[in-house]
Design a protein around this motif. Structure first.
Motif, short mmCIF file in Angstrom:
data_model
loop_
_atom_site.label_atom_id
_atom_site.label_comp_id
_atom_site.label_asym_id
_atom_site.label_seq_id
_atom_site.Cartn_x
_atom_site.Cartn_y
_atom_site.Cartn_z
N PRO A 184 -0.06 25.76 -7.95
CA PRO A 184 -0.69 26.98 -8.50
C PRO A 184 -1.21 26.80 -9.93
O PRO A 184 -2.06 27.57 -10.37
N SER A 185 -0.71 25.79 -10.64
CA SER A 185 -1.14 25.57 -12.03
C SER A 185 -2.34 24.63 -12.13
O SER A 185 -2.89 24.45 -13.23
N LEU A 186 -2.74 24.02 -11.03
CA LEU A 186 -3.88 23.11 -11.05
C LEU A 186 -5.17 23.91 -11.10
O LEU A 186 -5.62 24.46 -10.11
N LYS A 187 -5.76 23.96 -12.28
CA LYS A 187 -7.01 24.69 -12.51
C LYS A 187 -7.90 23.83 -13.39
O LYS A 187 -7.46 23.33 -14.43
N ALA A 188 -9.13 23.67 -12.99
CA ALA A 188 -10.04 22.80 -13.74
C ALA A 188 -10.43 23.42 -15.07
O ALA A 188 -10.61 24.64 -15.20
N SER A 189 -10.56 22.57 -16.09
CA SER A 189 -11.06 23.00 -17.39
C SER A 189 -12.54 23.36 -17.28
O SER A 189 -13.24 22.87 -16.38
N PRO A 190 -13.06 24.18 -18.19
CA PRO A 190 -14.47 24.61 -18.11
C PRO A 190 -15.45 23.44 -18.04
O PRO A 190 -16.48 23.53 -17.38
N GLY A 191 -15.14 22.33 -18.70
CA GLY A 191 -16.06 21.20 -18.71
C GLY A 191 -15.90 20.23 -17.57
O GLY A 191 -16.60 19.22 -17.51
N ASN A 192 -15.00 20.52 -16.64
CA ASN A 192 -14.75 19.61 -15.52
C ASN A 192 -15.54 20.09 -14.31
O ASN A 192 -15.26 21.16 -13.76
N PRO A 193 -16.52 19.32 -13.82
CA PRO A 193 -17.35 19.77 -12.70
C PRO A 193 -16.68 19.64 -11.34
O PRO A 193 -17.19 20.18 -10.35
N ASN A 194 -15.54 18.96 -11.27
CA ASN A 194 -14.86 18.72 -10.00
C ASN A 194 -13.57 19.53 -9.91
O ASN A 194 -13.00 19.94 -10.92
N PRO A 195 -13.08 19.74 -8.68
CA PRO A 195 -11.77 20.38 -8.54
C PRO A 195 -10.69 19.51 -9.17
O PRO A 195 -10.84 18.29 -9.27
N PRO A 196 -9.59 20.11 -9.61
CA PRO A 196 -8.49 19.31 -10.13
C PRO A 196 -7.94 18.39 -9.06
O PRO A 196 -8.09 18.65 -7.86
N VAL A 197 -7.30 17.31 -9.50
CA VAL A 197 -6.81 16.28 -8.58
C VAL A 197 -5.31 16.05 -8.80
O VAL A 197 -4.86 15.92 -9.95
N LEU A 198 -4.58 15.99 -7.71
CA LEU A 198 -3.16 15.61 -7.75
C LEU A 198 -3.03 14.32 -6.95
O LEU A 198 -3.42 14.27 -5.78
N THR A 199 -2.47 13.30 -7.59
CA THR A 199 -2.44 11.97 -6.98
C THR A 199 -1.02 11.43 -6.87
O THR A 199 -0.29 11.36 -7.85
#
Length: 375
Positions: A184-199
């Motif tokens: 639920p905390s994975l949210k992209a920053s305004p300057g990130n064009p891609n979805p957040p990634v968990l690896t």
């Protein structure tokens, strides 16, 4: 005619030799594909990946196992490429890693991250995983990249306070719980064009351990308990690979459920394999002949492995659910693609859910979001 006389006949001998040759021709490739696909580690040994994201400006990256060989190097790579907030997580204090990052950036005349947060958590307990999720909620507004490198290699069987073999506890269960709680905390920053990634970090060690990962007999028998039961010696030697196999099952199921969820933010789930390297984790293998020979065939500089992991944690949405090596995705191990593998994956997901909901009730809300499929 006596058996010895029959075997002495030229045609019979030729037939036996031909049969042996056929079995070798068919059997050896099958064995290699199942348990030791050497071409994968050979490609990684020769691979020289570079960072594919030109800038992480404005973004936030979190790394577990940040004191480790791969985690610390990955942290430095994120910092060199301009990450704004860097979170270093480990059971040990990561202040020295933070100080090294500052010193290296200052020497290179590069800007420091706005924040480097240093958090200590104990991954031998589920409480430590819950603590990490609380710290994230309290301190981070966005979270672009999560790289879960924390892991142990246990040559002697011990149990965690939660009652699980320690390799399974840290490498699989605690890592899986952290992933769920951070979703639920994975949210992209305004300057990130891609979805957040968990690896997640996966390993070639899954292959030689796979023959020990069969399902137990009886529908009521616990698969995870079977995987947690080991004895010192050869059984315990397979625990690292087995823990990574269970994690890969979990990662594939999680990727599918996140993609289907109507309530979660869009997130990319990947599994990245850094390849082999001599590190404090693998150095004990110097004492064992076969692992030492495999490492001599496959090992490379850990900087390349860390680069592969950072790229895995920066992958585009199309990489969701994939295993990533240096330059491309690779197939799942054959045993995972069979009907028995799909059944094992479901068993892993269901048994883990029961364990987590019983011992970390905070995760129930996340499971409910994962249950909410898109129409």
């Amino acid at each position: 005619m006596a058996a010895a006389d029959i075997l002495s006949q030229p045609l019979v001998l030729a037939g036996i030799v031909g049969l042996i040759g056929t079995l070798a021709f068919v059997g050896i490739p099958w064995v290699l594909n199942e348990f030791f696909p050497y071409w994968l580690i050979r490609a990684q040994r020769d691979g020289r990946p570079t960072i594919t994201t030109s800038s992480y400006a404005g973004r936030t990256a979190l790394i577990t196992g940040a004191n480790g060989a791969y985690g610390s190097r990955a942290a430095k790579l994120f910092a060199r490429h301009g990450v704004d907030t860097l979170v270093l997580v480990d059971v040990r204090d990561c202040a020295a890693v933070r100080d090294e990052i500052h010193a290296e950036l200052d020497a290179a005349g590069k800007k420091r991250p706005s924040r480097i947060l240093v958090w200590q958590i104990d991954m031998m307990s589920f409480a430590g995983c819950v603590k990490l999720s609380q710290l994230v909620r309290e301190n981070l507004k966005t979270l672009d990249h999560v790289l879960l490198t924390a892991g142990i290699l246990a040559f002697n069987r011990r149990e965690s306070p939660e009652g699980w073999e320690t390799s399974l506890q840290v490498n699989f269960l605690s890592t899986a719980l952290i992933a769920l709680l951070l979703l639920p905390s994975l949210k992209a920053s305004p300057g990130n064009p891609n979805p957040p990634v968990l690896t997640f970090v996966t390993s070639f060690g899954i292959y030689p351990s796979s023959f020990t990962m069969g399902l137990p007999r009886g529908k009521d028998a616990s698969y995870l308990r079977r995987m947690s039961t080991s004895k010192d010696g050869m059984q315990q030697a397979h625990q690292y690979g087995r823990s990574k196999g269970l994690l890969l099952y979990f990662a594939r199921e999680l990727a599918a459920r996140v993609a289907a969820s109507a309530k979660l933010h869009k997130v990319t789930i990947t599994s990245a394999d850094p390849g082999s390297a001599w590190t404090p984790l693998t150095n004990p293998n110097q004492e064992q002949l076969i692992p030492r020979l495999i490492m001599q065939f496959s090992a490379r500089d850990p900087d390349y492995g860390a680069t592969a992991l950072v790229n895995g944690a920066s992958a585009p949405a199309a990489a969701n659910g994939k295993i990533l090596h240096d330059f491309d995705s690779v197939p799942y191990p054959p045993f995972m693609e069979r009907k028995s593998g799909k059944e094992a994956q479901k068993r892993v997901w269901d048994e883990v859910r029961r364990e987590f909901e019983a011992k970390a009730p905070e995760v129930k809300a996340v499971y409910e979001m994962l249950d909410a499929a898109k129409a």
